[in-house]
Design a protein around this motif. Sequence first.
Motif, PDB file in Angstrom:
ATOM      1  N   ARG A 329      54.202 -56.287 -12.100  1.00  5.52           N
ATOM      2  CA  ARG A 329      53.137 -55.294 -11.969  1.00  5.52           C
ATOM      3  C   ARG A 329      52.220 -55.317 -13.182  1.00  5.52           C
ATOM      4  O   ARG A 329      52.685 -55.256 -14.315  1.00  5.52           O
ATOM      5  CB  ARG A 329      53.802 -53.923 -11.812  1.00  5.52           C
ATOM      6  N   HIS A 330      50.925 -55.429 -12.913  1.00  4.68           N
ATOM      7  CA  HIS A 330      49.913 -55.276 -13.968  1.00  4.68           C
ATOM      8  C   HIS A 330      49.468 -53.833 -13.947  1.00  4.68           C
ATOM      9  O   HIS A 330      48.820 -53.392 -13.001  1.00  4.68           O
ATOM     10  CB  HIS A 330      48.746 -56.229 -13.662  1.00  4.68           C
ATOM     11  N   THR A 331      49.824 -53.077 -14.977  1.00  2.00           N
ATOM     12  CA  THR A 331      49.497 -51.646 -14.967  1.00  2.00           C
ATOM     13  C   THR A 331      49.432 -51.115 -16.390  1.00  2.00           C
ATOM     14  O   THR A 331      50.101 -51.647 -17.288  1.00  2.00           O
ATOM     15  CB  THR A 331      50.545 -50.847 -14.149  1.00  2.00           C
ATOM     16  N   GLY A 332      48.620 -50.079 -16.579  1.00  8.60           N
ATOM     17  CA  GLY A 332      48.555 -49.431 -17.893  1.00  8.60           C
ATOM     18  C   GLY A 332      48.171 -50.382 -19.009  1.00  8.60           C
ATOM     19  O   GLY A 332      48.619 -50.220 -20.138  1.00  8.60           O
ATOM     20  N   GLY A 333      47.389 -51.392 -18.699  1.00  6.56           N
ATOM     21  CA  GLY A 333      46.958 -52.335 -19.726  1.00  6.56           C
ATOM     22  C   GLY A 333      48.016 -53.358 -20.112  1.00  6.56           C
ATOM     23  O   GLY A 333      47.881 -54.075 -21.113  1.00  6.56           O
ATOM     24  N   GLY A 334      49.088 -53.445 -19.336  1.00  5.87           N
ATOM     25  CA  GLY A 334      50.138 -54.410 -19.666  1.00  5.87           C
ATOM     26  C   GLY A 334      50.872 -54.882 -18.421  1.00  5.87           C
ATOM     27  O   GLY A 334      50.386 -54.732 -17.296  1.00  5.87           O
ATOM     28  N   LEU A 335      52.050 -55.462 -18.659  1.00  9.12           N
ATOM     29  CA  LEU A 335      52.881 -55.942 -17.562  1.00  9.12           C
ATOM     30  C   LEU A 335      54.141 -55.093 -17.503  1.00  9.12           C
ATOM     31  O   LEU A 335      54.772 -54.842 -18.530  1.00  9.12           O
ATOM     32  CB  LEU A 335      53.292 -57.399 -17.803  1.00  9.12           C
ATOM     33  N   ARG A 336      54.503 -54.666 -16.300  1.00  2.00           N
ATOM     34  CA  ARG A 336      55.781 -53.980 -16.136  1.00  2.00           C
ATOM     35  C   ARG A 336      56.659 -54.850 -15.258  1.00  2.00           C
ATOM     36  O   ARG A 336      56.323 -55.146 -14.111  1.00  2.00           O
ATOM     37  CB  ARG A 336      55.581 -52.601 -15.510  1.00  2.00           C
ATOM     38  N   ILE A 337      57.768 -55.288 -15.843  1.00  2.00           N
ATOM     39  CA  ILE A 337      58.633 -56.254 -15.179  1.00  2.00           C
ATOM     40  C   ILE A 337      59.974 -55.590 -14.864  1.00  2.00           C
ATOM     41  O   ILE A 337      60.722 -55.224 -15.774  1.00  2.00           O
ATOM     42  CB  ILE A 337      58.861 -57.486 -16.083  1.00  2.00           C
ATOM     43  N   THR A 338      60.270 -55.432 -13.582  1.00  2.00           N
ATOM     44  CA  THR A 338      61.555 -54.846 -13.194  1.00  2.00           C
ATOM     45  C   THR A 338      62.669 -55.843 -13.461  1.00  2.00           C
ATOM     46  O   THR A 338      62.511 -57.041 -13.213  1.00  2.00           O
ATOM     47  CB  THR A 338      61.543 -54.504 -11.689  1.00  2.00           C
ATOM     48  N   ILE A 339      63.817 -55.347 -13.924  1.00  2.00           N
ATOM     49  CA  ILE A 339      64.985 -56.217 -14.085  1.00  2.00           C
ATOM     50  C   ILE A 339      65.595 -56.441 -12.696  1.00  2.00           C
ATOM     51  O   ILE A 339      65.931 -55.482 -11.997  1.00  2.00           O
ATOM     52  CB  ILE A 339      66.019 -55.580 -15.028  1.00  2.00           C
ATOM     53  N   GLY A 340      65.720 -57.710 -12.326  1.00  2.00           N
ATOM     54  CA  GLY A 340      66.272 -58.041 -11.017  1.00  2.00           C
ATOM     55  C   GLY A 340      67.679 -58.601 -11.134  1.00  2.00           C
ATOM     56  O   GLY A 340      68.407 -58.322 -12.093  1.00  2.00           O
ATOM     57  N   THR A 341      68.054 -59.421 -10.158  1.00  2.00           N
ATOM     58  CA  THR A 341      69.338 -60.114 -10.245  1.00  2.00           C
ATOM     59  C   THR A 341      69.213 -61.190 -11.327  1.00  2.00           C
ATOM     60  O   THR A 341      68.096 -61.578 -11.694  1.00  2.00           O
ATOM     61  CB  THR A 341      69.682 -60.811  -8.922  1.00  2.00           C
ATOM     62  N   PRO A 342      70.349 -61.696 -11.826  1.00  2.00           N
ATOM     63  CA  PRO A 342      70.253 -62.761 -12.850  1.00  2.00           C
ATOM     64  C   PRO A 342      69.373 -63.927 -12.385  1.00  2.00           C
ATOM     65  O   PRO A 342      68.548 -64.416 -13.166  1.00  2.00           O
ATOM     66  CB  PRO A 342      71.713 -63.177 -13.051  1.00  2.00           C
ATOM     67  N   ASP A 343      69.480 -64.339 -11.141  1.00  2.00           N
ATOM     68  CA  ASP A 343      68.654 -65.453 -10.641  1.00  2.00           C
ATOM     69  C   ASP A 343      67.172 -65.100 -10.649  1.00  2.00           C
ATOM     70  O   ASP A 343      66.325 -65.909 -11.034  1.00  2.00           O
ATOM     71  CB  ASP A 343      69.056 -65.833  -9.209  1.00  2.00           C
ATOM     72  N   GLU A 344      66.862 -63.924 -10.181  1.00  2.00           N
ATOM     73  CA  GLU A 344      65.458 -63.495 -10.159  1.00  2.00           C
ATOM     74  C   GLU A 344      64.890 -63.449 -11.571  1.00  2.00           C
ATOM     75  O   GLU A 344      63.736 -63.825 -11.805  1.00  2.00           O
ATOM     76  CB  GLU A 344      65.333 -62.102  -9.523  1.00  2.00           C
ATOM     77  N   ASN A 345      65.716 -62.992 -12.513  1.00  2.00           N
ATOM     78  CA  ASN A 345      65.242 -62.883 -13.897  1.00  2.00           C
ATOM     79  C   ASN A 345      64.971 -64.256 -14.500  1.00  2.00           C
ATOM     80  O   ASN A 345      63.995 -64.440 -15.233  1.00  2.00           O
ATOM     81  CB  ASN A 345      66.269 -62.120 -14.738  1.00  2.00           C
ATOM     82  N   VAL A 346      65.833 -65.214 -14.177  1.00  2.00           N
ATOM     83  CA  VAL A 346      65.627 -66.581 -14.689  1.00  2.00           C
ATOM     84  C   VAL A 346      64.334 -67.164 -14.122  1.00  2.00           C
ATOM     85  O   VAL A 346      63.514 -67.726 -14.848  1.00  2.00           O
ATOM     86  CB  VAL A 346      66.838 -67.482 -14.326  1.00  2.00           C
ATOM     87  N   ARG A 347      64.135 -66.985 -12.815  1.00  2.00           N
ATOM     88  CA  ARG A 347      62.899 -67.509 -12.213  1.00  2.00           C
ATOM     89  C   ARG A 347      61.674 -66.825 -12.809  1.00  2.00           C
ATOM     90  O   ARG A 347      60.670 -67.479 -13.113  1.00  2.00           O
ATOM     91  CB  ARG A 347      62.917 -67.296 -10.685  1.00  2.00           C
ATOM     92  N   MET A 348      61.755 -65.498 -12.985  1.00  2.00           N
ATOM     93  CA  MET A 348      60.630 -64.772 -13.580  1.00  2.00           C
ATOM     94  C   MET A 348      60.320 -65.352 -14.952  1.00  2.00           C
ATOM     95  O   MET A 348      59.156 -65.631 -15.287  1.00  2.00           O
ATOM     96  CB  MET A 348      60.984 -63.283 -13.682  1.00  2.00           C
ATOM     97  N   PHE A 349      61.375 -65.553 -15.762  1.00  2.00           N
ATOM     98  CA  PHE A 349      61.148 -66.034 -17.121  1.00  2.00           C
ATOM     99  C   PHE A 349      60.487 -67.416 -17.101  1.00  2.00           C
ATOM    100  O   PHE A 349      59.517 -67.660 -17.807  1.00  2.00           O
ATOM    101  CB  PHE A 349      62.465 -66.082 -17.903  1.00  2.00           C
ATOM    102  N   ASP A 350      61.011 -68.309 -16.292  1.00  3.72           N
ATOM    103  CA  ASP A 350      60.457 -69.668 -16.250  1.00  3.72           C
ATOM    104  C   ASP A 350      58.982 -69.645 -15.832  1.00  3.72           C
ATOM    105  O   ASP A 350      58.150 -70.352 -16.403  1.00  3.72           O
ATOM    106  CB  ASP A 350      61.250 -70.542 -15.274  1.00  3.72           C
ATOM    107  N   ARG A 351      58.678 -68.840 -14.836  1.00  6.44           N
ATOM    108  CA  ARG A 351      57.300 -68.790 -14.335  1.00  6.44           C
ATOM    109  C   ARG A 351      56.363 -68.127 -15.339  1.00  6.44           C
ATOM    110  O   ARG A 351      55.223 -68.562 -15.521  1.00  6.44           O
ATOM    111  CB  ARG A 351      57.270 -68.060 -12.978  1.00  6.44           C
ATOM    112  N   LEU A 352      56.856 -67.098 -15.989  1.00  6.26           N
ATOM    113  CA  LEU A 352      56.023 -66.424 -16.982  1.00  6.26           C
ATOM    114  C   LEU A 352      55.790 -67.331 -18.192  1.00  6.26           C
ATOM    115  O   LEU A 352      54.667 -67.437 -18.713  1.00  6.26           O
ATOM    116  CB  LEU A 352      56.698 -65.115 -17.415  1.00  6.26           C
TER     117      LEU A 352
END
Length: 357
Positions: A329-352
Motif C-alpha cells: 500500500r502506498h499511503t501517508g507519503g510512504g509504503l505500508r507493507i503487511t507481514i504475510g506468510t514467510p513465502d509471501e514475505n520473501v517474494r515481497m522482499f525480492d521484488r522490492l
Amino acid sequence: MLEFIRSDLAEFAAYNTQHTDNSHLDHPDRLDVNENPYDLPDELKQKLAWTWQNEIESNRYPDGGYLALKDAIAQYAGTQFTNSNISVGNGSDELIRSILMCTCLNGEGSILVANPTFSMYGILAKTLGIPVVSVDRSPKNFEIDLQAAQNAIDTQAIRVVFVVHPNSPTGNALTSAEIAWLKSLPQNILVVIDEAYFEFSQTTLADQLLERPNWIILRTFSKAFRLAAHRVGYAIAHPEMIEALEKMRLPFNLPSFSIAAARLALAERDSLLEVVSEILEQRAIVYQKLEQLPNLQLWQSAANFIYARSSHDLEQLTEQLRQQRTIIRHTGGGLRITIGTPDENVRMFDRLKNALT
Ligand SMILES: *Cc1c(COP(=O)(O)O)cnc(C)c1O
C-alpha cells in the motif's frame, strides 16, 4: 449527474474503487490491507459449517440483541466489563460512522485527526458533512504534534478526537506524552482509541475506561482473528455511550453467520492467536532484511505491518510490485507493507529489492 444527489458527494470516490479491487490479478500476495495471512483452520470452518447447517435458521432474523456475543467479547476485553459496555458493528467501520452520528451530526462539532492515520475517520466524517480538522505528526517518530492538537481544541469546535493505538500506517503506539494529553481533554470531548491491532501490539488502554466515560475503544475481528470476510467489530465504553451507539445501529446489523464466526473465534482464541507470535517473528526478519535496502527509511512497528519511506516514485514502485503480484500500500507519503506468510514475505522482499536497486 443525477440532480437529486447531494452536490458534495461528487468529490468522493467509493472505497473499493480506490485501491482494493485486485480481482483482475491471479492469486496475488495481498500485503496491502493488514489482514492475517492465514485463513481459519479447516476444522474451525467445519465447526462453523456445522453451526450453519444445524443451528442457524436462514429464514429467521439474527438475535438482534447480540447478548451472547457481547458477553463473550466483554469477557475477552477484561473482567471489569459486562455486556453493557459492549456494542457490535458490521466491522468497526460501522461503529466509526455510528460514533460520528452520535456526536457531530447536525453541525454539532468537528473531529480531530493526526495525519497520516487511518483514512476512514476523515472519509466517513466528510460523507456525513462533518468537518475534519487535521494536525501533523513528527516526521521523525510520528508522534502527534500535541501543541497543534491542543491549539485545535482551544480554537475549534472539536467534539471527537480519533487516535489509533498503534497507528496505521506508521505502526507507532501512543507515547506516554500522547496518553497524558488524551487524559487531559475535557469531558465534553470524546476520545476514540482504535485498537484494531491490539492482538499484535498487546498494549491497550482498556484499563482506563471505567474511570473515563469520555473514552471509547474500538477493536475488530478483521485482523489478528482472521475474520475479515465476516465484518465484525466492537466498541468498549461507558454504558451510556453504548446506549447511544445502539440507537444508531441498524437493526440486525450483524448476520447470524458472522455472529457465529465471532463467537467461535473467541471460544478458540488460544489456538487461533498462536500465529500472532509467528507474524511478529516474521516482522523482525522482514525489518532486518529491509534495513539493508538502499533508499528506504524504516520505522519500528507495534502492529502486523511495516511502514517505510523512500525518495523513489512510490506510485510507480507499488504498481511495479503489483504487476509481479505483490500488493503493498502506498499511503501517508510512504509504503505500508503487511507481514504475510514467510513465502509471501520473501517474494515481497525480492521484488522490492529489485525495484529499488
Ligand atoms: C482494519 C482497521 C479497521 C477496520 O476494521 P473493520 O472491523 O474491518 O471495519 C479499523 N481501524 C483501523 C485502524 C484498521 O486498521
